[in-house]
Design an enzyme around this catalytic site. Structure first.
Site, PDB file in Angstrom:
ATOM      1  N   VAL A 128     -57.247 -14.816  63.567  1.00 22.41           N
ATOM      2  CA  VAL A 128     -58.321 -15.316  62.696  1.00 22.41           C
ATOM      3  C   VAL A 128     -59.636 -14.591  62.971  1.00 22.41           C
ATOM      4  CG1 VAL A 128     -59.027 -17.240  64.211  1.00 22.41           C
ATOM      5  CG2 VAL A 128     -59.389 -17.393  61.726  1.00 22.41           C
ATOM      6  N   THR A 157     -62.024 -23.665  63.020  1.00 22.73           N
ATOM      7  CA  THR A 157     -60.655 -23.750  63.526  1.00 22.73           C
ATOM      8  C   THR A 157     -60.581 -24.923  64.508  1.00 22.73           C
ATOM      9  OG1 THR A 157     -60.338 -21.381  63.218  1.00 22.73           O
ATOM     10  CG2 THR A 157     -58.829 -22.481  64.739  1.00 22.73           C
ATOM     11  N   GLY A 191     -51.323 -19.738  60.743  1.00 19.67           N
ATOM     12  CA  GLY A 191     -52.386 -20.740  60.826  1.00 19.67           C
ATOM     13  C   GLY A 191     -53.669 -20.140  61.352  1.00 19.67           C
ATOM     14  N   GLU A 192     -54.439 -20.927  62.101  1.00 24.75           N
ATOM     15  CA  GLU A 192     -55.715 -20.524  62.718  1.00 24.75           C
ATOM     16  C   GLU A 192     -56.853 -20.393  61.715  1.00 24.75           C
ATOM     17  OE1 GLU A 192     -55.337 -16.786  64.750  1.00 24.75           O
ATOM     18  OE2 GLU A 192     -53.791 -17.494  66.117  1.00 24.75           O
ATOM     19  N   GLY A 193     -56.499 -20.269  60.422  1.00 23.11           N
ATOM     20  CA  GLY A 193     -57.481 -19.910  59.404  1.00 23.11           C
ATOM     21  C   GLY A 193     -57.294 -18.472  58.935  1.00 23.11           C
TER      22      GLY A 193
END
Lengths: 336, 336
Positions: A85, A51, A304-306
């Protein structure tokens, strides 16, 4: 990736106890994964999500609903394991590694944190280039080096993630510049801005593109002028994953902006990319089309973030287990 | 399921370190799961998938690409752990239990096999009723009893699966009879029949519906006249899951035919159903619409067995972990 290997893997899948093609996209995923790994019983772990965190000068124009400080605060949240995440990566059995590639804060060394700062954020691209060309290349090199290191560590599957308040703005700018499509068609609400802020965001991206006229044939120019440091890091990780023949699971809108830069730099890169999910951000579909990627999941994510990469890793691992563990007609004594 | 509890769970999710609603369907799944369980930190395990197996008299008309014996062969494949559902359930940490509710074979007792045979398959519904009303009720009761037992065992999440050569045919018949839509709009290729066989299959279903005129307001009549024993077992499991307040993950086309029967029997049942995935079978979308369910995955699956349910269980468990494990703004020191 060898189409022969894909076909040979598919032939093995066709011998499993199921109607031809009945596991749909799991079969397609397993065949490509095996072809990337170069063997019919590929490893799916260890799995690592990088990340990348960076700040954005454009935030001073009011493009985000969140203050810039949240980028730093979220890095600490990642390091404590409390972010989305972290939860989803634990569920998938993946490790999260945070990369400070451009946060406007000096971090102390900490477990799980890679200190790879290229700059303390980008500059406001409505006034000057977001990065110098040297900074953009340095960001790419951070990602490439992490992929090389992952190879040396024996990591089987990589995932990408991002953290950077304001980073849907450069992502929209990248896809608009690359395809020449209207900015309004690829610009959306990010963390949740209202209509007036969205109109302003579109105008700022249009202004930035008019000011810099980035060269769509030069992805590094594009990244430098209107991109982001974390986007550059992700692009480098995707490039390095492809060079090292490691499957890379690309998260949502910002990560795909990075994957796009990587795929524009070398046409073979997209063979190594698994698109995790379809983002709520309206520009994402166009990015995926440009790299010929069909998202694995559609769960209306926009964090997001993964987070999407972590979830998709679970599906990819399941697909590979079908290849490795499912009985053939002969083994099971089932009439084909 | 209490809409107050759903709203209270959503309020907790809104305090997690992410933009409002940014985890999309994961939030919706977690909120409903918690409301079903009646607490904000619900258990997601133990997880069990019941795969109901039954044969179909209609197979003698040539509706399937596979011989009838494959139903029995696949039961043995399940018991040895080599089938698709075994692989995907292991990946999800779920147990597979096979239920012989109507296979045309006498099985010896075996670990993981429930001997609950109602009949050695249904009858050919183009000539006579697939089951008697008593048999249909007995099939429902098998599923209900398994759900009651699951409750007593403390099982947190149930999944459904099916095995029965020919069973897309009764599933198409059920949705066509229930909605009155043209048979051709809900009838597809099953294990992979060609155009001529598909046309024949459509004609056979039309003939069966014309012969029996099942009463769409009487789901048991529908199940008996053109359904299947495994479909009845699945319907019973879904009914019993709802009655016992256990979330139930419904696999693809055949399982949703069962869920449909259950939901027609009581309108509250659908609150407990999680639709695992969107099947390739063209009639599936219409079934899901009828029970107001949005599929979690779309991976172009058409295998059944509970394969999609196993994959979706992993996503549902991830969603619940978001609720249980993700930090709040206050805990993480992040600006909301």
């Amino acid at each position: 990736v060898s189409s022969d290997l894909i076909a040979q893997t598919q032939a093995r899948l066709d011998n499993k106890t199921k109607p031809l093609g009945a596991l749909g996209r799991l079969e397609e995923i397993a065949a490509r994964y095996a072809a990337i790994a170069g063997n019919f019983a590929p490893e799916t772990g260890p799995k690592v999500i990088y990340t990348f965190a960076g700040d954005h000068g454009i935030v001073e124009e009011g493009v985000s609903a969140c203050p810039k400080e949240v980028t730093t605060q979220m890095v600490f949240n990642f390091l404590r394991g409390g972010a989305g995440v972290n939860v989803l990566a634990r569920h998938a059995g993946a490790e999260v590694r945070v990369v400070d590639i451009g946060v406007d804060h000096e971090f102390e060394p900490a477990p799980g944190l890679h200190l790879c700062k290229v700059a303390r954020g980008t500059r406001n691209f409505t006034k000057e280039s977001a990065m110098t060309r040297e900074e953009a290349i340095a960001a790419l090199e951070v990602g490439i080096a992490l992929a090389d290191r992952a190879k040396a560590e024996g990591i089987a599957m990589l995932g990408t993630g991002d953290m950077g308040i304001g980073n849907t703005t450069p992502s929209s700018a990248i896809i608009a510049a690359l395809t020449g499509c209207p900015v309004a068609e690829v610009t959306h609400r990010g963390t949740g801005i209202d209509d007036a802020a969205l109109q302003k965001k579109i105008g700022l991206i249009e202004a930035g593109l008019a000011l810099h006229r980035p060269d769509p044939a030069d992805p590094v120019d594009l990244l430098a002028k209107v991109g982001g440091l974390e986007i550059g890091g992700i692009a480098g990780l995707v490039l390095g994953a492809a060079a090292n023949r490691i499957p890379v699971v690309v998260d949502g809108f910002i990560s795909t902006a990075g994957a796009l830069i990587a795929c524009e730099l070398h046409p073979n890169v997209k063979d190594y990319v698994f698109a995790a999910h379809a983002s709520v951000e309206i520009g994402h579909r166009r990015m995926l089309q440009r790299i010929d990627a069909e998202p694995i999941l559609d769960l209306q994510l926009r964090l997001g973030e993964g987070t999407g990469a972590a979830l998709a890793m679970g599906i990819i691992e399941a697909a590979v287990k079908i290849l490795k563990e499912m009985a053939t007609f002969a083994e099971a004594g089932v009439t084909p």
